[in-house]
Write a protein that holds these residues in place. Sequence first.
Motif, mmCIF file in Angstrom:
data_model
loop_
_atom_site.group_PDB
_atom_site.id
_atom_site.type_symbol
_atom_site.label_atom_id
_atom_site.label_comp_id
_atom_site.label_asym_id
_atom_site.label_seq_id
_atom_site.Cartn_x
_atom_site.Cartn_y
_atom_site.Cartn_z
ATOM 1 N N UNK A 66 9.481 17.538 13.059
ATOM 2 C CA UNK A 66 10.664 16.973 12.424
ATOM 3 C C UNK A 66 11.879 17.833 12.764
ATOM 4 N N UNK A 67 13.041 17.221 12.694
ATOM 5 C CA UNK A 67 14.278 17.968 12.933
ATOM 6 C C UNK A 67 14.424 19.107 11.921
ATOM 7 N N UNK A 68 13.859 18.925 10.728
ATOM 8 C CA UNK A 68 13.991 19.918 9.660
ATOM 9 C C UNK A 68 13.057 21.107 9.822
ATOM 10 N N UNK A 69 12.034 21.001 10.685
ATOM 11 C CA UNK A 69 11.093 22.111 10.865
ATOM 12 C C UNK A 69 11.814 23.348 11.380
ATOM 13 N N UNK A 70 11.312 24.526 10.960
ATOM 14 C CA UNK A 70 11.950 25.791 11.325
ATOM 15 C C UNK A 70 11.534 26.333 12.690
ATOM 16 N N UNK A 71 10.608 25.689 13.362
ATOM 17 C CA UNK A 71 10.132 26.185 14.645
ATOM 18 C C UNK A 71 11.146 25.881 15.758
ATOM 19 N N UNK A 72 11.056 26.609 16.892
ATOM 20 C CA UNK A 72 11.914 26.252 18.028
ATOM 21 C C UNK A 72 11.526 24.873 18.547
ATOM 22 N N UNK A 73 12.499 24.026 18.752
ATOM 23 C CA UNK A 73 12.198 22.649 19.149
ATOM 24 C C UNK A 73 13.171 22.157 20.201
ATOM 25 N N UNK A 74 12.745 21.109 20.881
ATOM 26 C CA UNK A 74 13.594 20.452 21.877
ATOM 27 C C UNK A 74 13.688 18.978 21.528
ATOM 28 N N UNK A 75 14.788 18.387 21.906
ATOM 29 C CA UNK A 75 15.053 16.984 21.589
ATOM 30 C C UNK A 75 14.377 16.075 22.618
ATOM 31 N N UNK A 76 14.013 14.872 22.167
ATOM 32 C CA UNK A 76 13.457 13.836 23.043
ATOM 33 C C UNK A 76 14.363 12.617 22.947
ATOM 34 N N UNK A 77 14.968 12.255 24.064
ATOM 35 C CA UNK A 77 15.850 11.085 24.121
ATOM 36 C C UNK A 77 15.127 9.945 24.816
ATOM 37 N N UNK A 78 15.464 8.729 24.405
ATOM 38 C CA UNK A 78 14.830 7.549 24.987
ATOM 39 C C UNK A 78 15.430 7.212 26.349
ATOM 40 N N UNK A 79 14.561 6.799 27.279
ATOM 41 C CA UNK A 79 15.036 6.263 28.552
ATOM 42 C C UNK A 79 15.799 4.972 28.259
ATOM 43 N N UNK A 80 16.767 4.629 29.084
ATOM 44 C CA UNK A 80 17.583 3.435 28.802
ATOM 45 C C UNK A 80 16.782 2.155 28.572
ATOM 46 N N UNK A 81 15.650 1.973 29.269
ATOM 47 C CA UNK A 81 14.874 0.742 29.116
ATOM 48 C C UNK A 81 14.095 0.691 27.799
ATOM 49 N N UNK A 82 14.015 1.801 27.045
ATOM 50 C CA UNK A 82 13.312 1.811 25.758
ATOM 51 C C UNK A 82 14.251 1.650 24.563
ATOM 52 N N UNK A 83 15.545 1.784 24.799
ATOM 53 C CA UNK A 83 16.498 1.703 23.691
ATOM 54 C C UNK A 83 16.449 0.317 23.057
#
Length: 168
Positions: free
Chosen positions: A36-53
Amino acid sequence: MGIERIKLKFEESKDTKEIIGFVSRSSTTWRLRGVSEKDDCPKKICLLAPDLKGLIKPNVVYEVELRPMRTGHGFIVISAIRPKYDANIETIVIPKSIYQVRVIFGHKIIYFDPLGGNSPASRTIDGAEKALRGRDDLLDPEAVIEKFREAADRLLERMELDGYIVRR
């Protein structure tokens, strides 16, 4: 690194209203896992490819394939599939105390508990069936509902044998 496959839940960004996910890499196994965005661990974002939006629902688990971004700051989701789960149905009877039928699939349990259910969905056969029909992650929903109804009818018969007055 190439394409990685994991299970991931998405959420709506508060700033851009885009559907996004977050992953963290385990320091011991070096595998990615959804966080989750709220987790305290180091994290990276995942964005959707244009065909999945427009095709992805928030707060729903997907089996995804991720490709690292060129900048290394996150991942692009190149495919996302809703997993379909096979359901197990179990009946729990402790005479004069607990009478339940549980439908277990994935990490979800839908139960029928005519004595101690907290809502109409758990106290009635029709309510539990409606909850099952509303799920789109069951492998064979009609067969699951049929097995559930048979187990629920047997449970009510058992309750009658134990002295309860049962309305059907």
